[in-house]
Design an enzyme around this catalytic site. Structure first.
Site, PDB file in Angstrom:
ATOM      1  CG  ASP A 247      48.865  49.963  36.578  1.00  0.00           C
ATOM      2  OD1 ASP A 247      49.366  49.335  37.547  1.00  0.00           O
ATOM      3  OD2 ASP A 247      49.009  49.608  35.395  1.00  0.00           O
ATOM      4  CE  LYS A 261      42.887  42.026  54.493  1.00  0.00           C
ATOM      5  NZ  LYS A 261      42.172  41.712  53.249  1.00  0.00           N
ATOM      6  CG  HIS A 265      49.385  37.207  48.924  1.00  0.00           C
ATOM      7  ND1 HIS A 265      48.644  36.279  49.640  1.00  0.00           N
ATOM      8  CD2 HIS A 265      48.473  37.945  48.235  1.00  0.00           C
ATOM      9  CE1 HIS A 265      47.363  36.443  49.374  1.00  0.00           C
ATOM     10  NE2 HIS A 265      47.229  37.444  48.533  1.00  0.00           N
TER      11      HIS A 265
HETATM   12  N1  SAH Z   1      43.601  44.847  49.454  1.00  0.00           N
HETATM   13  C1  SAH Z   1      42.284  44.314  49.232  1.00  0.00           C
HETATM   14  C2  SAH Z   1      42.139  43.580  47.908  1.00  0.00           C
HETATM   15  C3  SAH Z   1      43.158  42.491  47.669  1.00  0.00           C
HETATM   16  S1  SAH Z   1      42.886  41.600  46.131  1.00  0.00           S
HETATM   17  C4  SAH Z   1      41.889  43.429  50.392  1.00  0.00           C
HETATM   18  O1  SAH Z   1      42.730  42.823  51.026  1.00  0.00           O
HETATM   19  O2  SAH Z   1      40.690  43.317  50.651  1.00  0.00           O
HETATM   20  C5  SAH Z   1      44.061  42.378  45.099  1.00  0.00           C
HETATM   21  C6  SAH Z   1      43.599  43.678  44.515  1.00  0.00           C
HETATM   22  O3  SAH Z   1      44.612  44.136  43.633  1.00  0.00           O
HETATM   23  C7  SAH Z   1      42.321  43.618  43.659  1.00  0.00           C
HETATM   24  O4  SAH Z   1      41.362  44.501  44.181  1.00  0.00           O
HETATM   25  C8  SAH Z   1      42.789  44.051  42.282  1.00  0.00           C
HETATM   26  O5  SAH Z   1      41.824  44.754  41.532  1.00  0.00           O
HETATM   27  C9  SAH Z   1      43.984  44.904  42.624  1.00  0.00           C
HETATM   28  N2  SAH Z   1      44.928  45.122  41.531  1.00  0.00           N
HETATM   29  C10 SAH Z   1      45.417  44.218  40.654  1.00  0.00           C
HETATM   30  N3  SAH Z   1      46.280  44.802  39.807  1.00  0.00           N
HETATM   31  C11 SAH Z   1      46.343  46.111  40.154  1.00  0.00           C
HETATM   32  C12 SAH Z   1      47.065  47.242  39.654  1.00  0.00           C
HETATM   33  N4  SAH Z   1      47.913  47.096  38.618  1.00  0.00           N
HETATM   34  N5  SAH Z   1      46.906  48.450  40.251  1.00  0.00           N
HETATM   35  C13 SAH Z   1      46.054  48.573  41.306  1.00  0.00           C
HETATM   36  N6  SAH Z   1      45.339  47.544  41.827  1.00  0.00           N
HETATM   37  C14 SAH Z   1      45.487  46.333  41.262  1.00  0.00           C
END
Ligand code: SAH
Length: 360
Positions: A247, A261, A265
């Site tokens: 997390d 990435k 946002h």
């Molecule tokens: N960076 C990737 C995915 C972006 S979508 C790309 O650009 O292809 C955002 C990602 O954040 C998702 O995969 C989701 O599972 C992750 N996410 C959401 N909350 C999170 C947390 N607390 N810790 C780690 N990842 C998290």
């Protein structure tokens, strides 16, 4: 009907009245344009045209897409919308010739490997479109909870990806589609960003498409991906990339560089500061090459034509879905400073998006 001569100013007044009417219809019908594009994705029209070498008649398109023969005249009307909007081009069609539909640079990105059809289908999926019908209602409620998505579905997007494997796959596959496309471009055109780095962790890196592209282009960089447990559980095997469940609000695994990435946002300023502080703890000092690499929109950066400006503004409204924000340079700077970083460099080299390097 009688007739009379209008003065020039009356003519101009009426023309501008009709222009104003046109403007309203043009805005209102933007949703029809999107839905026409969605039906092209659902019917896989670009694949059909591609099958015929990139140029196909209506009958050829109809033979490759699944439709009832009675709908062929409707397909012709759909193709007219899709050519007017630039998704396809049309050759011939005058003087009794049958029109020939051609792929354009945009629809060429919907076919073959590394295509963008999946991310576009994700954005146009009813689960993500329907919430926008409630934005007016959402504006009447106090921030932050519920976000537009939660108002429609009763749970946050990340709660739903955890509970609903089909929805999770929709999001993850969409991200893979965007990541392969843009990262191929990044490593080809802006590989300097990764030079000199020994290890990199892609935080919230989804199924790891970004890290896979970097690991392949730069085998000397040890790449890992951190994401939530239920995402990492679905990560592909047999890659050069290590997957870590975690997390990002708790901690970030150590590496020379952290990549984010399309992550920041999704979050408000306070949450971004928390994530970035954890990233700062994970990387070496600036003099030892530590940095955070962000790929996101910087509103106002990059080409300044109408289409770029419009996509950035629309993306900002889109990401309101999850209470996210597309930030301008000043808004980014504020977050970086609050998280304790000493400097940043914006590279507006990815069309409507930018690469930002942030230094501890
Ligand atoms: N960076 C990737 C995915 C972006 S979508 C790309 O650009 O292809 C955002 C990602 O954040 C998702 O995969 C989701 O599972 C992750 N996410 C959401 N909350 C999170 C947390 N607390 N810790 C780690 N990842 C998290």
């Amino acid at each position: 009907m009688g007739s009379m001569e209008l003065t020039e100013s009356q003519c101009n007044g009426q023309a501008s009245l009709l222009d104003a009417q046109l403007e309203l219809y043009w805005n209102t019908f933007a949703v029809i344009k999107s839905m026409a594009f969605k039906s092209a994705l659902d019917l896989r029209i670009a694949d059909a045209v591609h099958h015929y070498g990139g140029a196909a008649t209506l009958a050829e398109v109809a033979s490759k897409v699944t439709l009832h023969p009675s709908k062929i005249p409707c397909l012709r009307r759909l193709m007219r919308v899709l050519t007017v909007s630039g998704v396809f081009a049309v050759a011939g069609g005058g003087g009794g010739d049958e029109p020939v539909y051609e792929l354009t640079p945009a629809s060429r990105l919907l076919v073959g490997s590394a295509n963008l059809a999946t991310i576009m289908s994700m954005i146009l999926h009813p689960m993500l479109v329907v919430p926008f019908l409630g934005v007016g209602e959402w504006f009447r409620r106090e921030l932050p909870d519920p976000c537009i998505f939660k108002q429609a579905h009763g749970q946050s997007l990340w709660e739903l990806t955890d509970r609903d494997p089909a929805f999770d796959a929709l999001i993850n596959d969409g991200m893979v589609s965007d990541s392969r496309f843009i990262m191929d471009f990044v490593v080809r055109e802006h590989g300097e960003v990764f030079r000199g780095i020994g290890s990199l962790v892609d935080v919230a890196g989804g199924l790891g498409a970004v890290a896979q592209v970097i690991a392949k282009a730069f085998p000397e960089v040890k790449c890992s991906v951190m994401d939530l447990g239920h995402v990492v559980a679905k990560a592909p095997g047999g890659t050069d990339v290590e997957y870590i469940a975690g997390d990002m609000f708790e901690s970030v695994p150590p590496a020379d560089a952290v990549l984010l990435k399309w992550v920041l946002h999704d979050w408000g300023d306070d949450e971004c500061v928390k994530i970035l502080k954890n990233c700062k703890k994970a990387i070496p000092r600036r003099d030892d090459g530590g940095k955070v690499i962000i790929i996101d929109i910087v509103v106002g950066a990059g080409p300044s034509d109408q289409k770029h400006r419009e996509v950035q503004a629309l993306f900002d409204m889109y990401i309101m879905l999850v209470n996210g924000i597309e930030r301008d340079e000043q808004e980014w700077k504020k977050v970086f400073i609050e998280a304790g970083f000493s400097g940043y460099k914006i590279m507006p080299v990815l069309g409507f998006r930018s690469i930002i390097e942030v230094y501890p």
